[in-house]
Design a protein around this motif. Structure first.
Motif: not given
Length: 53
Positions: A1-9
């Protein structure tokens, strides 16, 4: 699974993913890697491409 995570989160997102993972896979360890730390050949193996700015 690939998840995009917001910077700082990152911590908040990983905590949520870990909770879900434990719910559906109790007793199994969560193993994750950050794609930004992967080499280009590994990304291609995942079927992903990177673009330079």
């Amino acid at each position: 699974m690939i998840i995009r995570i917001a910077a700082g989160k990152e911590s908040q997102a990983l905590s949520g993913v870990e909770q879900l993972y434990k719910q559906y896979n109790p007793g199994l360890p969560l193993d994750y890697k950050f794609l930004e730390n992967s080499s280009q050949s590994q990304l291609v193996a995942y079927g992903l491409r990177t673009f330079s700015k």
